[in-house]
Design a protein around this motif. Structure first.
Motif, PDB file in Angstrom:
ATOM      1  N   ARG A 249      33.071   8.491  15.917  1.00  0.00           N
ATOM      2  CA  ARG A 249      34.438   8.841  17.080  1.00  0.00           C
ATOM      3  C   ARG A 249      34.273  10.352  17.337  1.00  0.00           C
ATOM      4  O   ARG A 249      34.634  10.746  18.163  1.00  0.00           O
ATOM      5  CB  ARG A 249      35.486   8.423  16.299  1.00  0.00           C
ATOM      6  CG  ARG A 249      35.615   6.778  16.418  1.00  0.00           C
ATOM      7  CD  ARG A 249      36.670   6.189  15.647  1.00  0.00           C
ATOM      8  NE  ARG A 249      36.928   4.729  15.782  1.00  0.00           N
ATOM      9  CZ  ARG A 249      37.544   3.894  15.204  1.00  0.00           C
ATOM     10  NH1 ARG A 249      38.650   4.535  14.574  1.00  0.00           N
ATOM     11  NH2 ARG A 249      37.591   2.837  15.286  1.00  0.00           N
ATOM     12  N   ILE A 250      34.083  10.980  16.066  1.00  0.00           N
ATOM     13  CA  ILE A 250      34.244  12.496  16.209  1.00  0.00           C
ATOM     14  C   ILE A 250      32.936  12.999  16.878  1.00  0.00           C
ATOM     15  O   ILE A 250      33.259  13.877  17.772  1.00  0.00           O
ATOM     16  CB  ILE A 250      34.536  13.176  14.587  1.00  0.00           C
ATOM     17  CG1 ILE A 250      35.590  12.646  14.147  1.00  0.00           C
ATOM     18  CG2 ILE A 250      34.284  14.623  14.643  1.00  0.00           C
ATOM     19  CD1 ILE A 250      36.082  12.932  12.411  1.00  0.00           C
ATOM     20  N   ALA A 251      31.970  12.695  16.587  1.00  0.00           N
ATOM     21  CA  ALA A 251      30.950  12.914  17.328  1.00  0.00           C
ATOM     22  C   ALA A 251      30.829  12.989  18.843  1.00  0.00           C
ATOM     23  O   ALA A 251      30.612  13.892  19.465  1.00  0.00           O
ATOM     24  CB  ALA A 251      29.501  12.389  16.768  1.00  0.00           C
ATOM     25  N   ALA A 252      31.583  11.542  19.152  1.00  0.00           N
ATOM     26  CA  ALA A 252      31.507  11.483  20.767  1.00  0.00           C
ATOM     27  C   ALA A 252      32.677  12.325  21.340  1.00  0.00           C
ATOM     28  O   ALA A 252      32.441  12.954  22.464  1.00  0.00           O
ATOM     29  CB  ALA A 252      32.030   9.809  20.915  1.00  0.00           C
ATOM     30  N   THR A 253      33.804  12.555  20.484  1.00  0.00           N
ATOM     31  CA  THR A 253      34.913  13.372  20.836  1.00  0.00           C
ATOM     32  C   THR A 253      34.375  14.798  21.369  1.00  0.00           C
ATOM     33  O   THR A 253      34.494  15.469  22.325  1.00  0.00           O
ATOM     34  CB  THR A 253      35.932  13.139  20.187  1.00  0.00           C
ATOM     35  OG1 THR A 253      36.541  11.804  20.097  1.00  0.00           O
ATOM     36  CG2 THR A 253      37.169  14.075  20.726  1.00  0.00           C
ATOM     37  N   THR A 254      33.961  15.370  20.157  1.00  0.00           N
ATOM     38  CA  THR A 254      33.609  16.923  20.224  1.00  0.00           C
ATOM     39  C   THR A 254      32.139  17.094  20.997  1.00  0.00           C
ATOM     40  O   THR A 254      32.366  17.885  21.798  1.00  0.00           O
ATOM     41  CB  THR A 254      33.143  17.344  18.761  1.00  0.00           C
ATOM     42  OG1 THR A 254      32.229  16.587  18.085  1.00  0.00           O
ATOM     43  CG2 THR A 254      34.194  17.337  18.056  1.00  0.00           C
ATOM     44  N   GLY A 255      31.319  15.940  21.158  1.00  0.00           N
ATOM     45  CA  GLY A 255      30.063  16.187  22.038  1.00  0.00           C
ATOM     46  C   GLY A 255      30.538  16.006  23.349  1.00  0.00           C
ATOM     47  O   GLY A 255      29.975  16.739  24.285  1.00  0.00           O
ATOM     48  N   GLY A 256      31.432  15.262  23.777  1.00  0.00           N
ATOM     49  CA  GLY A 256      32.111  15.216  25.143  1.00  0.00           C
ATOM     50  C   GLY A 256      32.710  16.179  25.704  1.00  0.00           C
ATOM     51  O   GLY A 256      32.513  16.834  26.534  1.00  0.00           O
ATOM     52  N   LEU A 257      33.242  16.836  24.790  1.00  0.00           N
ATOM     53  CA  LEU A 257      34.087  18.272  25.002  1.00  0.00           C
ATOM     54  C   LEU A 257      33.093  19.271  25.127  1.00  0.00           C
ATOM     55  O   LEU A 257      33.386  20.173  26.104  1.00  0.00           O
ATOM     56  CB  LEU A 257      35.185  18.374  23.866  1.00  0.00           C
ATOM     57  CG  LEU A 257      36.391  17.751  23.808  1.00  0.00           C
ATOM     58  CD1 LEU A 257      37.138  18.368  22.440  1.00  0.00           C
ATOM     59  CD2 LEU A 257      37.331  18.081  25.018  1.00  0.00           C
ATOM     60  N   LEU A 258      32.047  19.455  24.465  1.00  0.00           N
ATOM     61  CA  LEU A 258      31.030  20.497  24.535  1.00  0.00           C
ATOM     62  C   LEU A 258      30.392  20.208  25.791  1.00  0.00           C
ATOM     63  O   LEU A 258      30.265  21.221  26.669  1.00  0.00           O
ATOM     64  CB  LEU A 258      30.187  20.450  23.166  1.00  0.00           C
ATOM     65  CG  LEU A 258      28.684  21.331  23.349  1.00  0.00           C
ATOM     66  CD1 LEU A 258      29.195  22.740  23.336  1.00  0.00           C
ATOM     67  CD2 LEU A 258      28.044  21.020  22.160  1.00  0.00           C
ATOM     68  N   LEU A 259      29.988  18.936  26.258  1.00  0.00           N
ATOM     69  CA  LEU A 259      29.314  18.719  27.433  1.00  0.00           C
ATOM     70  C   LEU A 259      30.400  18.993  28.441  1.00  0.00           C
ATOM     71  O   LEU A 259      29.508  19.825  29.658  1.00  0.00           O
ATOM     72  CB  LEU A 259      29.114  17.394  27.389  1.00  0.00           C
ATOM     73  CG  LEU A 259      27.737  17.000  26.652  1.00  0.00           C
ATOM     74  CD1 LEU A 259      27.656  15.475  26.279  1.00  0.00           C
ATOM     75  CD2 LEU A 259      26.227  17.645  27.069  1.00  0.00           C
ATOM     76  N   LEU A 260      31.516  18.747  28.373  1.00  0.00           N
ATOM     77  CA  LEU A 260      32.476  18.916  29.651  1.00  0.00           C
ATOM     78  C   LEU A 260      32.611  20.413  29.841  1.00  0.00           C
ATOM     79  O   LEU A 260      32.921  21.037  30.993  1.00  0.00           O
ATOM     80  CB  LEU A 260      33.596  18.429  29.432  1.00  0.00           C
ATOM     81  CG  LEU A 260      33.824  16.782  29.582  1.00  0.00           C
ATOM     82  CD1 LEU A 260      35.235  16.225  29.207  1.00  0.00           C
ATOM     83  CD2 LEU A 260      33.472  16.387  31.001  1.00  0.00           C
ATOM     84  N   MET A 261      32.782  21.267  28.701  1.00  0.00           N
ATOM     85  CA  MET A 261      32.749  22.714  28.844  1.00  0.00           C
ATOM     86  C   MET A 261      31.357  23.504  29.536  1.00  0.00           C
ATOM     87  O   MET A 261      31.585  24.343  30.341  1.00  0.00           O
ATOM     88  CB  MET A 261      33.118  23.296  27.377  1.00  0.00           C
ATOM     89  CG  MET A 261      34.275  23.129  27.144  1.00  0.00           C
ATOM     90  SD  MET A 261      34.941  24.296  25.605  1.00  0.00           S
ATOM     91  CE  MET A 261      33.847  23.796  24.407  1.00  0.00           C
ATOM     92  N   MET A 262      30.352  22.927  29.116  1.00  0.00           N
ATOM     93  CA  MET A 262      29.030  23.554  29.650  1.00  0.00           C
ATOM     94  C   MET A 262      28.938  22.935  31.165  1.00  0.00           C
ATOM     95  O   MET A 262      28.305  23.718  32.125  1.00  0.00           O
ATOM     96  CB  MET A 262      27.876  22.727  28.873  1.00  0.00           C
ATOM     97  CG  MET A 262      27.747  23.093  27.467  1.00  0.00           C
ATOM     98  SD  MET A 262      26.385  22.405  26.707  1.00  0.00           S
ATOM     99  CE  MET A 262      25.066  23.287  27.382  1.00  0.00           C
ATOM    100  N   TRP A 263      29.400  21.788  31.347  1.00  0.00           N
ATOM    101  CA  TRP A 263      29.549  21.174  32.967  1.00  0.00           C
ATOM    102  C   TRP A 263      30.526  22.259  33.732  1.00  0.00           C
ATOM    103  O   TRP A 263      29.943  22.697  34.582  1.00  0.00           O
ATOM    104  CB  TRP A 263      30.172  19.911  32.944  1.00  0.00           C
ATOM    105  CG  TRP A 263      30.426  19.490  34.456  1.00  0.00           C
ATOM    106  CD1 TRP A 263      29.736  18.925  35.470  1.00  0.00           C
ATOM    107  CD2 TRP A 263      31.717  19.451  34.804  1.00  0.00           C
ATOM    108  NE1 TRP A 263      30.367  18.658  36.470  1.00  0.00           N
ATOM    109  CE2 TRP A 263      31.753  18.648  36.264  1.00  0.00           C
ATOM    110  CE3 TRP A 263      33.034  19.679  34.483  1.00  0.00           C
ATOM    111  CZ2 TRP A 263      32.912  18.438  36.911  1.00  0.00           C
ATOM    112  CZ3 TRP A 263      34.031  19.613  35.451  1.00  0.00           C
ATOM    113  CH2 TRP A 263      34.212  19.046  36.478  1.00  0.00           C
TER     114      TRP A 263
END
Length: 197
Positions: A130-144
């Motif tokens: 859950r934490i990996a998906a949330t933080t990974g998703g945020l990191l990916l959205l910022m890179m996007w």
């Protein structure tokens, strides 16, 4: 009358009544939806490990400069900044000013590298999904966001696709196949704080 009852009894024995339909029990708050008992769970496990490796590899290559995306001279252990190249390259983008000011700052480098390592390790191991998906998703959205406007598509790129897959991995409990998800979920810490699943 007796003939009819005998025939009904015989038909009942030949064609037993269908078992009563069962209604699935409601899921407890925070319980994951199983990814299935068939081959689909192996597909989700492969996706989890593959995306985890993408994060881990980015961390290792930026740390040691193995020459794939980061030359040895620009490795983090050699004094290079793992965020400068990407963030400085966004200068002509929509949010280039914002992301450009973050480039090369020590706290940004540490946060970025810790995120890559933690997200990658969690996904490969199948723990803390859950934490990996949330933080990974945020990191990916910022890179996007740093790359807007996109040059090959009006809004969709691999960052968004990876973020969607990360959400599916966490919601589907993909850490239990070829991962330590079940063991992790049974620890006292995770039972006390289910957000850590």
């Amino acid at each position: 009358m007796a003939i009819t009852e005998g025939r009904n009894r015989r038909n009942h024995n030949l064609h037993p009544a269908a078992p009563p339909a069962t209604v699935p029990a409601p899921r407890a708050h925070g319980e994951t939806i199983p990814t299935g008992a068939g081959p689909v769970r192996y597909v989700w496990a492969a996706a989890r490990i593959a995306i985890g490796w993408v994060f881990l590899w980015a961390f290792l290559d930026k740390l040691f400069g193995w020459g794939f995306a980061t030359p040895a001279a620009k490795a983090w252990i050699n004094g290079g900044s793992p965020t400068t190249g990407f963030l400085k390259g966004t200068a002509d983008r929509t949010f280039g000013g914002l992301f450009g000011t973050l480039a090369g700052q020590a706290w940004v480098d540490w946060l970025f590298m810790t995120g890559l390592a933690g997200i990658g390790a969690a996904l490969v191991l199948g723990v803390g999904m859950r934490i990996a998906a949330t933080t990974g998703g945020l990191l990916l959205l910022m890179m996007w966001a740093a790359e807007l406007p996109l040059t090959t598509n009006p809004f969709m790129d691999e960052h968004i696709v990876y973020a969607i897959v990360l959400a599916g991995l966490a919601l589907g409990g993909a850490g239990t196949t070829f991962g330590l998800g079940r063991i992790w979920a049974a620890t006292p810490l995770v039972r006390r704080f289910p957000i850590l699943k």
